[in-house]
Design a protein around this motif. Structure first.
Motif, PDB file in Angstrom:
ATOM      1  N   ASP A  51       3.764 -12.509 -12.702  1.00  0.00           N
ATOM      2  CA  ASP A  51       2.969 -12.312 -11.500  1.00  0.00           C
ATOM      3  C   ASP A  51       3.483 -11.114 -10.698  1.00  0.00           C
ATOM      4  O   ASP A  51       4.666 -11.084 -10.323  1.00  0.00           O
ATOM      5  N   PRO A  52       2.651 -10.117 -10.412  1.00  0.00           N
ATOM      6  CA  PRO A  52       3.082  -8.946  -9.642  1.00  0.00           C
ATOM      7  C   PRO A  52       3.660  -9.293  -8.271  1.00  0.00           C
ATOM      8  O   PRO A  52       4.591  -8.627  -7.800  1.00  0.00           O
ATOM      9  N   GLY A 101      -0.417  -4.524 -10.489  1.00  0.00           N
ATOM     10  CA  GLY A 101      -1.031  -5.478  -9.577  1.00  0.00           C
ATOM     11  C   GLY A 101      -2.395  -5.014  -9.101  1.00  0.00           C
ATOM     12  O   GLY A 101      -3.329  -5.814  -8.981  1.00  0.00           O
ATOM     13  N   VAL A 155      -4.930  -8.056  -8.017  1.00  0.00           N
ATOM     14  CA  VAL A 155      -4.069  -8.935  -7.224  1.00  0.00           C
ATOM     15  C   VAL A 155      -3.645  -8.251  -5.926  1.00  0.00           C
ATOM     16  O   VAL A 155      -3.480  -8.900  -4.890  1.00  0.00           O
ATOM     17  N   LEU A 156      -3.458  -6.934  -5.982  1.00  0.00           N
ATOM     18  CA  LEU A 156      -2.982  -6.168  -4.833  1.00  0.00           C
ATOM     19  C   LEU A 156      -4.054  -5.188  -4.368  1.00  0.00           C
ATOM     20  O   LEU A 156      -4.719  -4.553  -5.190  1.00  0.00           O
TER      21      LEU A 156
END
Length: 203
Positions: free
Chosen positions: A81-82, A141, A146-147
């Protein structure tokens, strides 16, 4: 004559001993006898393996750079997971306490870089490696959605590493206003602003 393996091991012992001596006395005040005392050896035996103190100090710097980067790289390689990777990078980017040996040695030798091109090259190398780690995690990410980065991965990474260096120096410099928790909190807050989410749940 010592065998090559024995020589490597003894030189490694002396590098670690010199690191402890540098953390206590600084680079400018370092003497062969300081290294000998830390290693539990005679000064003559130290000079048998390292005739030049500058060579020993350079090996200490190279070893510190290698171990610092490797620990961060190996830590994030164990995570997928980033957000967890970023949280781990933040944790490892600042000293564990005011007497953190590894950070004290790195700061001493980075300052020494102003007077030595070889030490400057090692300092620059560590900077690039640290920035690249953050850059890699940030880019991945963002690719996964995710980011939500506010600027380029490179710019964020450079800013974060620069802040780590700054707050870490205050921690080992015994600045009462910058505790370990405060230092990590400042770095984490910067990362969170730049990536658009919290790292708290990722720790």
């Amino acid at each position: 004559m010592a065998r090559p393996k024995d020589q490597r091991e003894r030189r490694g012992d002396l590098v670690r001993a010199a690191g402890r001596a540098i953390a206590e006395t600084g680079v400018a005040g370092l003497r062969i006898r300081d290294v000998a005392a830390q290693a539990g050896l005679s000064a003559g035996l130290v000079t048998y393996y390292y005739r030049d103190l500058d060579e020993l100090v350079l090996d200490v710097h190279a070893d510190a750079v290698r171990r610092f980067y490797s620990a961060r790289r190996e830590a994030i390689d164990r995570l997928e997971d980033p957000l967890r990777q970023l949280a781990e990078l933040v944790r490892r980017g600042t000293p564990d306490d005011v007497d953190d040996l590894h950070f004290r040695v790195l700061y001493q030798l980075h300052v020494h870089a102003a007077r030595s091109s070889a030490h400057a090259a090692l300092m620059s190398s560590l900077w690039e490696q640290e920035v690249s780690l953050y850059e890699l995690v940030l880019a991945r990410g963002a690719e996964r959605g995710v980011l939500a980065l506010r600027s380029s991965p490179r710019e964020i990474a450079e800013t974060v590493v620069a802040l780590e260096d700054a707050v870490g120096l205050h921690v080992v410099g015994h600045n009462a206003a910058v505790s370990v928790e405060r230092a990590r909190g400042l770095v984490a807050a910067l990362v969170e602003r730049e990536v658009g989410c919290s790292l708290v749940t990722a720790v």
